[in-house]
Design a protein around this motif. Sequence first.
Motif, PDB file in Angstrom:
ATOM      1  N   ASP A  89     -28.058  57.354   0.965  1.00 38.59           N
ATOM      2  CA  ASP A  89     -28.416  55.819   1.138  1.00 38.59           C
ATOM      3  C   ASP A  89     -29.941  55.635   0.423  1.00 38.59           C
ATOM      4  O   ASP A  89     -30.022  54.590  -0.064  1.00 38.59           O
ATOM      5  N   GLU A  92     -29.288  55.503  -3.235  1.00 37.26           N
ATOM      6  CA  GLU A  92     -28.584  54.500  -3.624  1.00 37.26           C
ATOM      7  C   GLU A  92     -29.371  53.465  -3.625  1.00 37.26           C
ATOM      8  O   GLU A  92     -29.268  52.377  -4.482  1.00 37.26           O
ATOM      9  N   ARG A  97     -27.443  50.760  -6.469  1.00 38.68           N
ATOM     10  CA  ARG A  97     -25.849  50.818  -6.660  1.00 38.68           C
ATOM     11  C   ARG A  97     -25.267  52.216  -6.014  1.00 38.68           C
ATOM     12  O   ARG A  97     -26.156  53.207  -5.526  1.00 38.68           O
ATOM     13  N   GLU A  98     -24.030  52.414  -5.880  1.00 37.18           N
ATOM     14  CA  GLU A  98     -23.603  53.604  -5.452  1.00 37.18           C
ATOM     15  C   GLU A  98     -24.034  54.740  -6.431  1.00 37.18           C
ATOM     16  O   GLU A  98     -23.945  54.479  -7.562  1.00 37.18           O
ATOM     17  N   THR A 100     -22.353  56.964  -7.933  1.00 38.61           N
ATOM     18  CA  THR A 100     -21.171  57.658  -8.423  1.00 38.61           C
ATOM     19  C   THR A 100     -20.959  56.938  -9.758  1.00 38.61           C
ATOM     20  O   THR A 100     -21.443  55.628  -9.855  1.00 38.61           O
TER      21      THR A 100
END
Length: 106
Positions: A89, A92, A97-98, A100
């Motif tokens: 977290d 991110e 953003r995530e 990934t």
Amino acid sequence: MTVFALLRVTPITEDDITPDVAAAIEALEAYDVTYETTPMATTLEADDVHELFAACAAAHEAVDRGHVQTLVQVDDKREVKLTASDKVDAVEGELGREATSERRGE
């Protein structure tokens, strides 16, 4: 205390290692650890370093091959109560953003 580990158990063989990896992962169920398996390794989380190392040893021993290599990298947070998802977290949040790739799953 929260202890994290990166665990990679690798049987050295020409055969398919999928059953061996599954056996190593299954061995973790007997321990008080949280884990997540990725294509390259498994991340473990525990409150006790001894429980974490016992789980890693069990995963190693669960692979019934003549040659097995195991890599364990430990992050021992002795003064901070932090979960693996807290760490993700934070990254991110910094990214906004995530963490990934948008190409994931293509």
